[in-house]
Write an enzyme that holds these catalytic residues in place. Structure first.
Site, short mmCIF file in Angstrom:
data_model
loop_
_atom_site.label_atom_id
_atom_site.label_comp_id
_atom_site.label_asym_id
_atom_site.label_seq_id
_atom_site.Cartn_x
_atom_site.Cartn_y
_atom_site.Cartn_z
CB CYS A 67 24.72 -42.41 21.00
SG CYS A 67 26.34 -42.25 21.76
CG HIS A 162 22.87 -45.74 23.84
ND1 HIS A 162 22.82 -46.17 22.54
CD2 HIS A 162 24.08 -45.17 23.99
CE1 HIS A 162 23.95 -45.88 21.94
NE2 HIS A 162 24.74 -45.28 22.79
CD GLU A 164 19.42 -47.67 22.46
OE1 GLU A 164 18.93 -46.60 22.88
OE2 GLU A 164 20.58 -47.75 21.99
N1 GLN Z 1 31.53 -41.88 20.03
C1 GLN Z 1 30.67 -42.40 19.00
C2 GLN Z 1 30.74 -41.53 17.75
O1 GLN Z 1 31.51 -40.67 17.64
C3 GLN Z 1 29.24 -42.51 19.48
C4 GLN Z 1 29.13 -43.59 20.51
C5 GLN Z 1 27.78 -44.25 20.55
O2 GLN Z 1 26.98 -44.17 19.62
N2 GLN Z 1 27.52 -44.99 21.61
O3 GLN Z 1 29.98 -41.73 16.84
#
Ligand code: GLN
Length: 183
Positions: A67, A162, A164
């Protein structure tokens, strides 16, 4: 973060948290977790970790980004905040918050050939997506609309979701395999 630690620990890895430059010395692999990529970027610069991290990634350190971590690994970013930088290493263009307000968080089952059966159950949380990938990038998973949500290049593994959070261990195993291959 905690979920990554628990999962890697359950797979036999010894996990340390990287807070300062010295912490990078003893590591064989690095997880860049979820969170807020612009904050991680600012903290990495404030703690003088940015350049050492870039150097280690360039030198082939196995890295797994989820992410926000995927955003940090992308060479190019769309919809970052003003002045937001990435560490790079993965030859892709990533769009931050790619799924908009309507579907900020959702779970999905993805068929990922590289991981075999059964399909991968994963959570997307204000997730990014890769909109363009260079020739050296292997696409592990894409959505029906073509957006890439898991990719690999050399020792870099990145997922928009994710694993995890849903108890899916195969990505972490793949990351640990990369580390084992190098040592
Ligand atoms: N929207 C977040 C960002 O811009 C990422 C979200 C996440 O890691 N769950 O970094």
């Amino acid at each position: 973060m905690r979920e990554h630690e628990l999962m890697l620990g359950s797979l036999g890895a010894h996990v340390v948290r990287v807070r300062r430059v010295e912490d990078l010395d003893g590591i064989d692999g690095l997880v860049l977790p979820g969170g807020e990529s612009s904050t991680i970027d600012k903290l990495a610069r404030a703690f003088a970790l940015r350049e050492p991290l870039i150097a280690r990634i360039r030198a082939g350190l196995p890295v797994f980004g989820t992410c926000a971590g995927m955003i940090l690994l992308a060479d190019r970013i769309i919809d970052g905040i003003e002045g937001q930088q990435t560490l790079g290493g993965l030859d892709v263009t990533v769009r931050r918050n790619a799924f908009g307000r309507q579907s900020e968080s959702f779970e999905a089952d993805l068929d990922i050939a590289a991981l075999g059966r059964p399909p991968v159950r994963v959570a997307f949380i204000r997730a990014p997506a890769i909109e363009e990938a260079g020739a050296a990038v292997s696409v592990l998973a894409a959505l029906p609309d073509g957006r890439i949500v898991a990719a690999e290049q050399g020792a870099i593994l990145a997922t928009a979701f994710h694993p995890e959070q849903t108890g899916e261990t195969r990505f972490h195993e793949r990351f640990l395999d990369r580390i084992a291959q190098r040592s």
